[in-house]
Design a protein around this motif. Structure first.
Motif, mmCIF file in Angstrom:
data_model
loop_
_atom_site.group_PDB
_atom_site.id
_atom_site.type_symbol
_atom_site.label_atom_id
_atom_site.label_comp_id
_atom_site.label_asym_id
_atom_site.label_seq_id
_atom_site.Cartn_x
_atom_site.Cartn_y
_atom_site.Cartn_z
ATOM 1 N N ILE A 73 -39.366 27.647 42.140
ATOM 2 C CA ILE A 73 -40.166 26.455 41.842
ATOM 3 C C ILE A 73 -41.152 26.147 42.962
ATOM 4 O O ILE A 73 -42.158 25.471 42.740
ATOM 5 C CB ILE A 73 -39.288 25.234 41.533
ATOM 6 C CG1 ILE A 73 -38.548 24.745 42.778
ATOM 7 C CG2 ILE A 73 -38.311 25.515 40.410
ATOM 8 C CD1 ILE A 73 -37.993 23.350 42.613
ATOM 9 N N ALA A 78 -45.661 19.683 42.917
ATOM 10 C CA ALA A 78 -46.043 18.711 41.899
ATOM 11 C C ALA A 78 -45.060 17.548 41.811
ATOM 12 O O ALA A 78 -45.468 16.386 41.726
ATOM 13 C CB ALA A 78 -46.165 19.406 40.535
ATOM 14 N N VAL A 79 -43.770 17.851 41.856
ATOM 15 C CA VAL A 79 -42.799 16.771 41.654
ATOM 16 C C VAL A 79 -42.639 15.899 42.893
ATOM 17 O O VAL A 79 -42.457 14.679 42.783
ATOM 18 C CB VAL A 79 -41.429 17.327 41.200
ATOM 19 C CG1 VAL A 79 -41.561 18.014 39.855
ATOM 20 C CG2 VAL A 79 -40.803 18.252 42.235
ATOM 21 N N ASP A 107 -47.186 14.217 40.996
ATOM 22 C CA ASP A 107 -48.237 14.595 40.055
ATOM 23 C C ASP A 107 -47.931 13.941 38.711
ATOM 24 O O ASP A 107 -46.811 14.071 38.197
ATOM 25 C CB ASP A 107 -48.257 16.123 39.917
ATOM 26 C CG ASP A 107 -49.406 16.635 39.054
ATOM 27 O OD1 ASP A 107 -49.627 16.088 37.958
ATOM 28 O OD2 ASP A 107 -50.070 17.598 39.478
ATOM 29 N N ARG A 141 -44.230 23.962 41.067
ATOM 30 C CA ARG A 141 -43.493 22.799 40.570
ATOM 31 C C ARG A 141 -42.949 21.917 41.690
ATOM 32 O O ARG A 141 -42.922 20.695 41.571
ATOM 33 C CB ARG A 141 -42.349 23.245 39.657
ATOM 34 C CG ARG A 141 -42.774 23.653 38.257
ATOM 35 C CD ARG A 141 -41.573 24.081 37.440
ATOM 36 N NE ARG A 141 -41.031 25.354 37.911
ATOM 37 C CZ ARG A 141 -39.843 25.847 37.534
ATOM 38 N NH1 ARG A 141 -39.075 25.141 36.714
ATOM 39 N NH2 ARG A 141 -39.427 27.027 37.988
ATOM 40 N N LEU A 142 -42.520 22.534 42.773
ATOM 41 C CA LEU A 142 -41.970 21.752 43.884
ATOM 42 C C LEU A 142 -43.014 20.792 44.429
ATOM 43 O O LEU A 142 -42.760 19.595 44.608
ATOM 44 C CB LEU A 142 -41.464 22.679 44.986
ATOM 45 C CG LEU A 142 -40.910 21.988 46.238
ATOM 46 C CD1 LEU A 142 -39.700 21.135 45.895
ATOM 47 C CD2 LEU A 142 -40.562 23.024 47.312
ATOM 48 N N ASP A 167 -44.146 28.656 42.093
ATOM 49 C CA ASP A 167 -44.957 28.388 40.898
ATOM 50 C C ASP A 167 -45.615 27.000 40.920
ATOM 51 O O ASP A 167 -46.270 26.601 39.967
ATOM 52 C CB ASP A 167 -44.138 28.578 39.616
ATOM 53 C CG ASP A 167 -43.011 27.563 39.435
ATOM 54 O OD1 ASP A 167 -43.043 26.496 40.072
ATOM 55 O OD2 ASP A 167 -42.091 27.848 38.637
ATOM 56 N N PHE A 198 -45.958 15.700 35.886
ATOM 57 C CA PHE A 198 -44.584 16.136 36.117
ATOM 58 C C PHE A 198 -43.679 14.930 36.363
ATOM 59 O O PHE A 198 -44.143 13.870 36.765
ATOM 60 C CB PHE A 198 -44.510 17.082 37.326
ATOM 61 C CG PHE A 198 -45.175 18.406 37.111
ATOM 62 C CD1 PHE A 198 -44.423 19.529 36.809
ATOM 63 C CD2 PHE A 198 -46.561 18.539 37.205
ATOM 64 C CE1 PHE A 198 -45.032 20.762 36.608
ATOM 65 C CE2 PHE A 198 -47.172 19.763 37.013
ATOM 66 C CZ PHE A 198 -46.402 20.882 36.714
#
Length: 234
Positions: free
Chosen positions: A189, A197-198, A202, A194-195, A192, A205
């Motif tokens: 994560i 973003a969260v 963001d 995601r880490l 890609d 997410f």
């Protein structure tokens, strides 16, 4: 569910030696305003003081305020929500001893966090016990220093994950199927996006942590530095 049960008042240090036994720590005088700084106003932070905002609250957010548990007050959780000092103390579970009882209970039917979540670790329980002994105050201390010169997975990221994330993302049924005790999962994560973003909230997410606001800027920087370096297992 919170179930009170009798406990014997002994020195808290014996808990570390006798893990199978449960001893309620002596709770120091409570600050009626809940705003003691815990170090007499001195700077830098006192290493002998447990600071609620920086040390205890992250454990509670990660392990107790998970979705479907104590993130919001409901009939199912006896209107107990644990997202801040005010919400914790407003429920009276600290004052009457229930809080200590359930986090040290060995019975899966009574302990908190409940299965399939993992119980708190011995070090987490010890930290909370020390905070209780020091008066269960709303202590906070920011040193202002943020060491990002040598960010590593083992030295920087793992401690943050253990403190901030593993309450939700570990055990037999981790949130979103992501078990962060596994390096490969966290690496995936991070790589890609995601880490980032969260933890930066963001809007596309789900924010992480889901309650309690954003991580401190220093902690976010460490995650991003590690991710930008390729999220190595170093």
């Amino acid at each position: 569910r919170w179930k009170p049960w009798g406990s014997v008042v002994l020195l808290f240090g014996m808990f570390l030696l006798l893990e199978a036994c449960k001893h309620e720590p002596q709770i120091g005088p409570l600050d009626p305003l809940g705003n003691g700084n815990g170090n007499g106003g001195e700077d830098p932070c006192d290493p002998d003081v447990v600071y609620f905002q920086q040390q205890v609250l992250p454990i509670l957010i990660s392990n107790c305020a998970v979705p479907g548990c104590h993130n919001i007050p409901t009939d199912d959780n006896n209107d107990i929500h644990i997202i801040s000092y005010g919400s914790l103390m407003g429920s009276d579970i600290v004052q009457d001893g229930d809080f200590w009882d359930v986090i040290t209970d060995n019975d899966p039917d009574d302990r908190m966090p409940p299965p399939p979540q993992n119980p708190l670790t011995q070090s987490q329980i010890a930290l909370i016990g020390q905070w209780l002994q020091q008066g269960a105050q709303n202590t906070s201390c920011e040193s202002g220093a943020c060491d990002t010169l040598n960010v590593t997975y083992s030295g920087s990221i793992v401690p943050l994950i253990q403190q901030r994330c593993q309450g939700c993302h570990s055990g037999g049924s981790p949130q979103a199927g992501l078990n962060f005790t596994n390096y490969a999962t966290l690496n995936s994560i991070a790589m890609d996006g995601r880490l980032e973003a969260v933890i930066t909230h963001d809007p596309l997410f789900a924010p992480m942590p889901p309650t309690g606001g954003m991580l401190p800027p220093c902690e976010i920087r460490k995650f991003l530095i590690w991710a930008d370096a390729g999220a190595p297992n170093n």
